[in-house]
Scaffold this motif. Structure first.
Motif, PDB file in Angstrom:
ATOM      1  N   SER A  76      23.098 113.031 150.441  1.00 52.43           N
ATOM      2  CA  SER A  76      23.996 112.310 150.371  1.00 52.43           C
ATOM      3  C   SER A  76      24.443 111.029 151.704  1.00 52.43           C
ATOM      4  CB  SER A  76      25.400 113.030 150.035  1.00 52.43           C
ATOM      5  OG  SER A  76      26.655 112.409 150.235  1.00 52.43           O
ATOM      6  N   THR A  77      25.035 110.290 150.453  1.00 52.64           N
ATOM      7  CA  THR A  77      25.684 109.183 151.184  1.00 52.64           C
ATOM      8  C   THR A  77      27.179 108.443 151.108  1.00 52.64           C
ATOM      9  OG1 THR A  77      25.388 108.166 148.983  1.00 52.64           O
ATOM     10  CG2 THR A  77      22.914 107.589 150.872  1.00 52.64           C
ATOM     11  N   PRO A  78      27.671 110.059 152.252  1.00 54.44           N
ATOM     12  CA  PRO A  78      28.863 110.461 152.169  1.00 54.44           C
ATOM     13  C   PRO A  78      30.038 108.418 152.259  1.00 54.44           C
ATOM     14  CG  PRO A  78      28.614 111.162 153.734  1.00 54.44           C
ATOM     15  CD  PRO A  78      27.334 110.475 152.723  1.00 54.44           C
TER      16      PRO A  78
ATOM     17  N   GLY B 264      26.049 113.841 158.047  1.00 56.50           N
ATOM     18  CA  GLY B 264      25.901 114.755 156.885  1.00 56.50           C
ATOM     19  C   GLY B 264      24.404 115.988 156.673  1.00 56.50           C
TER      20      GLY B 264
ATOM     21  N   VAL C  64      22.415 121.440 147.624  1.00 53.92           N
ATOM     22  CA  VAL C  64      21.864 119.645 147.491  1.00 53.92           C
ATOM     23  C   VAL C  64      21.156 118.976 149.114  1.00 53.92           C
ATOM     24  CG1 VAL C  64      23.659 119.508 145.764  1.00 53.92           C
ATOM     25  CG2 VAL C  64      24.684 118.710 148.823  1.00 53.92           C
TER      26      VAL C  64
ATOM     27  N   TYR D 142      26.881 118.811 153.607  1.00 60.95           N
ATOM     28  CA  TYR D 142      27.111 119.277 152.177  1.00 60.95           C
ATOM     29  C   TYR D 142      26.032 120.221 151.824  1.00 60.95           C
ATOM     30  CZ  TYR D 142      23.952 115.103 153.607  1.00 60.95           C
ATOM     31  OH  TYR D 142      23.503 114.298 154.075  1.00 60.95           O
TER      32      TYR D 142
ATOM     33  N   GLY E  81      21.636 118.417 154.681  1.00 62.59           N
ATOM     34  CA  GLY E  81      21.847 118.638 153.714  1.00 62.59           C
ATOM     35  C   GLY E  81      21.048 120.580 154.044  1.00 62.59           C
TER      36      GLY E  81
END
Length: 492
Positions: free
Chosen positions: A421-423, A434, A418, A413, A436
């Motif tokens: 994230s906490t997908p 994830g 960004v 992501y 960044g």
């Protein structure tokens, strides 16, 4: 999948297109009635909940009927086309089905039968006689084939041609709004982002060829259609309500309806790719007790290693391929995260092979192509496979097999600018890594403050398959490989 209606006419039904898919929507017909098709030639393009798929016909011969117009949803097992094989011609075998039934319904043909196709080549006098008897002549043609004419019996809806439009809108039994004429050859299908956009335009009697798309390469987006409808509504000709079935303002509305509160929002059906994603994410959130841990890592050495690889000649190595190679090495050390939970048997199933999914954003929504047997591929092979699948995803040509069967997902992501994230885990997998964005940040390096390339890594995992210690060990190993790529030499 198909059966013979007689000795020569074969019916081809919509086949099973993949895991769990029960229906598909017709996007574009690739053949017309009367066309000669070869074995395994694609005859229709459909959209499933997974991808856009061209469906090949297993028979060679003359197409004698098509079932369903563009925008129609058909269940698996419904007839698609009938093909006359052998005998030297379609007209000799007689009709495969009655062509006077409602167009677009499952099991009823859109186009005429061989006899109707042969009768379509009528003289002007015959056309006048047909119109006087209540029959409707509908233009039918594309840029690839000469325009044909066919008959639709009174009381039945006029079917659309390859462009998805009909000349003359049927209001009732044998009644046509406007003059009936033969269609001029089209310039091919209008590029739209989704069949939903095509359907919305058709519901409001809006000609997509009059619009200029604002998407890539002139792609017509839903916003373009809605803007055109609002502009038409401002002129008093149509309603801008996307839910209106006819696209016309009623002559008189009941007072109760006009005084009722009305939402100004736009309703977007949860179907196709978006519907499949919604169902999968909802199921994941409902069934999987997930947890997330994250760590910042100094990616300076990884970026330098990639630069050195690409400077040595040969195919360029992508960053996501290096991260994928790190993932497969980490999963070999922590196999608990390459697993799935069999809830019925109350068992954790650890998988021997790594089918690595990666999140890809496309014009049609988020898709997750899968790299098969990623644990057997080196960085160069992974780069090539990522590139191939990404290109297919953007073109909407991924097969159901390329979108299913993943065991672990890599979500980069950082391309969206960004950091973290906490997908939601891609059900039924057990974890997702994830990544960044990689940006220069102050960092203590060898005891001194320095500017380094820093990335935030996060791991969302199914707490049923492992505890925090295992998840933390996996993430720490990934971070160590990012900070010191030489760590990977232990597993090469």
């Amino acid at each position: 999948m198909a059966h013979a209606s007689d000795g020569h006419v074969l019916e081809f039904k919509l086949p099973d297109l993949g895991e769990g898919l029960t229906e598909a929507e017709i996007v574009r017909w690739l053949v017309e009635v009367g066309d000669v098709v070869a074995v395994d030639q694609p005859v229709v393009e459909v959209e499933t909940a997974k991808a856009m798929v061209e469906v090949p016909c297993p028979y060679g011969g003359v197409v004698t009927a098509r079932f369903g117009e563009e925008g129609t949803e058909l269940p698996v097992g419904a007839p698609l086309v009938t093909v006359t094989v052998g005998g030297g011609g379609a007209a000799a075998d007689g009709p495969a089905r009655d062509s006077g039934t409602d167009a677009g319904a499952a099991g009823t043909p859109v186009a005429g039968t061989p006899a109707a196709a042969a009768a379509a080549e009528t003289s002007p006098a015959a056309e006048t006689k047909a119109e006087g008897s209540g029959n409707v002549l509908v233009g039918y043609g594309t840029s690839e084939a000469p325009a044909r004419r066919r008959r639709v019996r009174p009381g039945h809806q006029a079917a659309t041609g390859a462009s998805g439009r009909a000349n003359g809108r049927v209001r009732g039994a044998g009644a046509v709004d406007g003059p009936v004429r033969t269609a001029e050859p089209a310039d091919g299908p209008v590029p739209v982002i989704s069949p939903l956009v095509r359907r919305l335009a058709r519901q409001h009697d809006l000609d997509l060829r009059e619009l200029t798309g604002s998407g890539p390469d002139g792609l017509i987006l839903r916003a373009d259609v809605e803007y055109a409808l609002r502009a038409a509504a401002a002129q008093g000709g149509r309603t801008a309500d996307p839910e209106a079935g006819t696209g016309r303002v009623p002559d008189a509305a009941p007072a109760a309806v006009s005084s009722a509160p009305r939402s100004d929002g736009t309703r977007v059906p949860l179907k196709g790719v978006r519907g499949a994603v919604a169902d999968k994410l909802s199921r994941s959130r409902r069934e999987i007790p997930d947890a997330t841990c994250w760590v910042d890592a100094d990616a300076t050495e990884l970026m330098r290693a990639r630069t050195a690889m690409n400077a040595s000649g040969g195919p360029k190595i992508s960053l996501v391929a290096l991260l994928a190679r790190i993932c497969t090495a980490a999963l070999a050390r922590f196999p608990e995260l390459n697993s799935t939970v069999d809830t019925d048997a109350r068992e954790i199933v650890r998988l021997d092979r790594v089918h690595l999914g990666f999140a890809a954003q496309t014009d049609r929504g988020l898709v997750v192509p899968v790299v098969r047997d990623a644990q057997t591929r080196d960085a160069e092979a992974l780069t090539a496979e990522f590139a191939r699948l990404t290109e297919a995803a953007r073109a909407g040509r991924l097969t159901p097999g390329e979108l299913t069967g993943g065991t672990f997902t890599l979500n980069n992501y950082g391309v969206f600018g960004v950091d973290g994230s906490t997908p939601i885990i891609n059900h039924p997998e057990a974890a997702m890594l994830g990544v960044g964005r990689i940006v220069p940040k102050p960092w203590v390096h060898e005891g001194e403050l320095a500017v380094r390339q820093v990335v935030q890594l996060s791991l969302t995992f199914d707490h049923r398959v492992c505890d925090g210690g295992t998840a933390g060990g996996f993430l720490r190993y990934v971070a160590d490989c990012v900070e010191q790529p030489a760590v990977l030499l232990r597993t090469l």
